[in-house]
Scaffold this motif. Sequence first.
Motif, PDB file in Angstrom:
ATOM      1  N   LEU A  67       0.879  -1.170   0.000  1.00 47.35           N
ATOM      2  CA  LEU A  67       0.000   0.000   0.000  1.00 47.35           C
ATOM      3  C   LEU A  67       0.913   1.215   0.000  1.00 47.35           C
ATOM      4  O   LEU A  67       1.724   1.386   0.914  1.00 47.35           O
ATOM      5  CB  LEU A  67      -0.899   0.024   1.249  1.00 47.35           C
ATOM      6  CG  LEU A  67      -2.000  -1.016   1.356  1.00 47.35           C
ATOM      7  CD1 LEU A  67      -2.774  -0.820   2.659  1.00 47.35           C
ATOM      8  CD2 LEU A  67      -2.952  -0.941   0.170  1.00 47.35           C
ATOM      9  N   MET A  68       0.795   2.056  -1.010  1.00 44.64           N
ATOM     10  CA  MET A  68       1.778   3.110  -1.251  1.00 44.64           C
ATOM     11  C   MET A  68       1.153   4.497  -1.230  1.00 44.64           C
ATOM     12  O   MET A  68       0.393   4.854  -2.137  1.00 44.64           O
ATOM     13  CB  MET A  68       2.421   2.849  -2.624  1.00 44.64           C
ATOM     14  CG  MET A  68       3.554   3.769  -2.989  1.00 44.64           C
ATOM     15  SD  MET A  68       5.098   3.277  -2.222  1.00 44.64           S
ATOM     16  CE  MET A  68       5.572   1.927  -3.329  1.00 44.64           C
ATOM     17  N   ASP A  69       1.481   5.258  -0.183  1.00 48.43           N
ATOM     18  CA  ASP A  69       1.093   6.667  -0.159  1.00 48.43           C
ATOM     19  C   ASP A  69       1.793   7.378  -1.325  1.00 48.43           C
ATOM     20  O   ASP A  69       2.869   6.953  -1.769  1.00 48.43           O
ATOM     21  CB  ASP A  69       1.520   7.274   1.189  1.00 48.43           C
ATOM     22  CG  ASP A  69       1.096   8.721   1.354  1.00 48.43           C
ATOM     23  OD1 ASP A  69       0.097   9.137   0.736  1.00 48.43           O
ATOM     24  OD2 ASP A  69       1.770   9.442   2.121  1.00 48.43           O
ATOM     25  N   ILE A  70       1.190   8.434  -1.826  1.00 48.63           N
ATOM     26  CA  ILE A  70       1.805   9.164  -2.945  1.00 48.63           C
ATOM     27  C   ILE A  70       2.777  10.229  -2.446  1.00 48.63           C
ATOM     28  O   ILE A  70       3.942  10.270  -2.844  1.00 48.63           O
ATOM     29  CB  ILE A  70       0.715   9.818  -3.832  1.00 48.63           C
ATOM     30  CG1 ILE A  70      -0.218   8.752  -4.398  1.00 48.63           C
ATOM     31  CG2 ILE A  70       1.368  10.616  -4.979  1.00 48.63           C
ATOM     32  CD1 ILE A  70       0.485   7.689  -5.197  1.00 48.63           C
ATOM     33  N   GLN A  71       2.293  11.092  -1.568  1.00 47.62           N
ATOM     34  CA  GLN A  71       3.139  12.192  -1.106  1.00 47.62           C
ATOM     35  C   GLN A  71       3.904  11.760   0.137  1.00 47.62           C
ATOM     36  O   GLN A  71       3.329  11.585   1.217  1.00 47.62           O
ATOM     37  CB  GLN A  71       2.283  13.418  -0.816  1.00 47.62           C
ATOM     38  CG  GLN A  71       1.608  13.939  -2.085  1.00 47.62           C
ATOM     39  CD  GLN A  71       0.873  15.235  -1.862  1.00 47.62           C
ATOM     40  OE1 GLN A  71       0.171  15.396  -0.876  1.00 47.62           O
ATOM     41  NE2 GLN A  71       1.027  16.164  -2.792  1.00 47.62           N
ATOM     42  N   MET A  72       5.210  11.561  -0.037  1.00 41.70           N
ATOM     43  CA  MET A  72       6.087  11.165   1.070  1.00 41.70           C
ATOM     44  C   MET A  72       7.422  11.868   0.882  1.00 41.70           C
ATOM     45  O   MET A  72       7.833  12.137  -0.243  1.00 41.70           O
ATOM     46  CB  MET A  72       6.315   9.644   1.064  1.00 41.70           C
ATOM     47  CG  MET A  72       5.085   8.803   1.364  1.00 41.70           C
ATOM     48  SD  MET A  72       5.467   7.043   1.547  1.00 41.70           S
ATOM     49  CE  MET A  72       5.725   6.580  -0.165  1.00 41.70           C
ATOM     50  N   PRO A  73       8.130  12.140   2.001  1.00 37.67           N
ATOM     51  CA  PRO A  73       9.463  12.735   1.883  1.00 37.67           C
ATOM     52  C   PRO A  73      10.473  11.719   1.357  1.00 37.67           C
ATOM     53  O   PRO A  73      10.199  10.509   1.346  1.00 37.67           O
ATOM     54  CB  PRO A  73       9.787  13.144   3.330  1.00 37.67           C
ATOM     55  CG  PRO A  73       8.969  12.239   4.182  1.00 37.67           C
ATOM     56  CD  PRO A  73       7.711  11.949   3.399  1.00 37.67           C
ATOM     57  N   ASN A  74      11.614  12.208   0.955  1.00 36.91           N
ATOM     58  CA  ASN A  74      12.757  11.415   0.462  1.00 36.91           C
ATOM     59  C   ASN A  74      12.501  10.762  -0.893  1.00 36.91           C
ATOM     60  O   ASN A  74      13.212  11.029  -1.854  1.00 36.91           O
ATOM     61  CB  ASN A  74      13.207  10.370   1.482  1.00 36.91           C
ATOM     62  CG  ASN A  74      13.601  11.015   2.808  1.00 36.91           C
ATOM     63  OD1 ASN A  74      14.210  12.085   2.816  1.00 36.91           O
ATOM     64  ND2 ASN A  74      13.233  10.406   3.913  1.00 36.91           N
ATOM     65  N   LEU A  75      11.483   9.918  -0.931  1.00 39.31           N
ATOM     66  CA  LEU A  75      11.137   9.296  -2.214  1.00 39.31           C
ATOM     67  C   LEU A  75       9.612   9.180  -2.207  1.00 39.31           C
ATOM     68  O   LEU A  75       9.054   8.568  -1.301  1.00 39.31           O
ATOM     69  CB  LEU A  75      11.799   7.912  -2.274  1.00 39.31           C
ATOM     70  CG  LEU A  75      11.978   7.242  -3.633  1.00 39.31           C
ATOM     71  CD1 LEU A  75      12.858   8.084  -4.544  1.00 39.31           C
ATOM     72  CD2 LEU A  75      12.598   5.856  -3.462  1.00 39.31           C
ATOM     73  N   ASP A  76       8.960   9.782  -3.185  1.00 43.80           N
ATOM     74  CA  ASP A  76       7.489   9.740  -3.155  1.00 43.80           C
ATOM     75  C   ASP A  76       6.988   8.390  -3.697  1.00 43.80           C
ATOM     76  O   ASP A  76       7.766   7.560  -4.185  1.00 43.80           O
ATOM     77  CB  ASP A  76       6.881  10.946  -3.877  1.00 43.80           C
ATOM     78  CG  ASP A  76       7.065  10.923  -5.396  1.00 43.80           C
ATOM     79  OD1 ASP A  76       7.258   9.841  -5.980  1.00 43.80           O
ATOM     80  OD2 ASP A  76       6.996  12.006  -6.010  1.00 43.80           O
ATOM     81  N   GLY A  77       5.683   8.191  -3.580  1.00 49.73           N
ATOM     82  CA  GLY A  77       5.117   6.903  -3.949  1.00 49.73           C
ATOM     83  C   GLY A  77       5.248   6.573  -5.426  1.00 49.73           C
ATOM     84  O   GLY A  77       5.471   5.414  -5.798  1.00 49.73           O
ATOM     85  N   LEU A  78       5.125   7.589  -6.258  1.00 51.88           N
ATOM     86  CA  LEU A  78       5.220   7.339  -7.700  1.00 51.88           C
ATOM     87  C   LEU A  78       6.626   6.870  -8.077  1.00 51.88           C
ATOM     88  O   LEU A  78       6.804   5.892  -8.810  1.00 51.88           O
ATOM     89  CB  LEU A  78       4.862   8.614  -8.481  1.00 51.88           C
ATOM     90  CG  LEU A  78       3.420   9.103  -8.353  1.00 51.88           C
ATOM     91  CD1 LEU A  78       3.265  10.484  -8.979  1.00 51.88           C
ATOM     92  CD2 LEU A  78       2.450   8.116  -8.986  1.00 51.88           C
ATOM     93  N   GLU A  79       7.632   7.571  -7.542  1.00 49.62           N
ATOM     94  CA  GLU A  79       9.014   7.219  -7.866  1.00 49.62           C
ATOM     95  C   GLU A  79       9.381   5.850  -7.262  1.00 49.62           C
ATOM     96  O   GLU A  79      10.071   5.051  -7.897  1.00 49.62           O
ATOM     97  CB  GLU A  79       9.963   8.313  -7.363  1.00 49.62           C
ATOM     98  CG  GLU A  79      11.385   8.207  -7.890  1.00 49.62           C
ATOM     99  CD  GLU A  79      11.471   8.206  -9.422  1.00 49.62           C
ATOM    100  OE1 GLU A  79      12.391   7.558  -9.927  1.00 49.62           O
ATOM    101  OE2 GLU A  79      10.614   8.809 -10.104  1.00 49.62           O
ATOM    102  N   THR A  80       8.897   5.595  -6.061  1.00 48.35           N
ATOM    103  CA  THR A  80       9.168   4.298  -5.428  1.00 48.35           C
ATOM    104  C   THR A  80       8.592   3.168  -6.281  1.00 48.35           C
ATOM    105  O   THR A  80       9.260   2.153  -6.526  1.00 48.35           O
ATOM    106  CB  THR A  80       8.559   4.255  -4.012  1.00 48.35           C
ATOM    107  OG1 THR A  80       9.040   5.380  -3.270  1.00 48.35           O
ATOM    108  CG2 THR A  80       8.943   2.972  -3.282  1.00 48.35           C
ATOM    109  N   ALA A  81       7.366   3.353  -6.762  1.00 55.34           N
ATOM    110  CA  ALA A  81       6.742   2.332  -7.606  1.00 55.34           C
ATOM    111  C   ALA A  81       7.533   2.142  -8.902  1.00 55.34           C
ATOM    112  O   ALA A  81       7.761   1.010  -9.339  1.00 55.34           O
ATOM    113  CB  ALA A  81       5.290   2.720  -7.916  1.00 55.34           C
ATOM    114  N   ARG A  82       7.963   3.244  -9.500  1.00 56.04           N
ATOM    115  CA  ARG A  82       8.755   3.135 -10.745  1.00 56.04           C
ATOM    116  C   ARG A  82      10.035   2.338 -10.517  1.00 56.04           C
ATOM    117  O   ARG A  82      10.427   1.509 -11.353  1.00 56.04           O
ATOM    118  CB  ARG A  82       9.133   4.528 -11.270  1.00 56.04           C
ATOM    119  CG  ARG A  82       7.994   5.274 -11.905  1.00 56.04           C
ATOM    120  CD  ARG A  82       8.485   6.587 -12.551  1.00 56.04           C
ATOM    121  NE  ARG A  82       7.356   7.487 -12.732  1.00 56.04           N
ATOM    122  CZ  ARG A  82       7.137   8.589 -11.997  1.00 56.04           C
ATOM    123  NH1 ARG A  82       8.012   8.950 -11.065  1.00 56.04           N
ATOM    124  NH2 ARG A  82       6.072   9.316 -12.210  1.00 56.04           N
TER     125      ARG A  82
END
Length: 154
Positions: A67-82
């Motif tokens: 479950l991935m929040d979108i707005q997060m510090p350091n690395l956001d959810g979109l970039e983490t998923a990519r």
Amino acid sequence: MDCALAAAAGQTLRRAPRVLVAEDHPVNRLLARRLLEKLGFEAAVAADGAVALSMWRADPGEFDLILMDIQMPNLDGLETARLIRSDETRRSDLCRHTPIVALTAHAMVGDEELCLAAGMDAYLSKPIEVARLKSTLQRFLAVEGRDAARRRIR
Ligand code: MN
């Protein structure tokens, strides 16, 4: 271990599905964890995308869903998923696609497309509704929580 061996080994393993929650807000993180545990899943948490990515990279087979929040510090959810999808494509030792469900506070037009374009599989808007969480998890995990997970041969 090759993919066929990994699949064979997996068939002898019985356990509750494990879900990784990547969410920077402490209250939302705790709420998600409690909902998951109430539904019979094992939950692990990460306070940002960078932590979630390193947890996933440490053992890509550990989590049945993220479950991935979108707005997060350091690395956001979109970039983490990519980055997770990039690893899954690049690494020949990885045999599976970990389902990623986006969590977002912004039910804005275009958000779903952004999440899907980043490689995520589905989308839940916050606050999390337990019925929608349950049906989404069932869709990807094909179980009804702990009891079903005990019966299931994985
Ligand atoms: Mn956030």
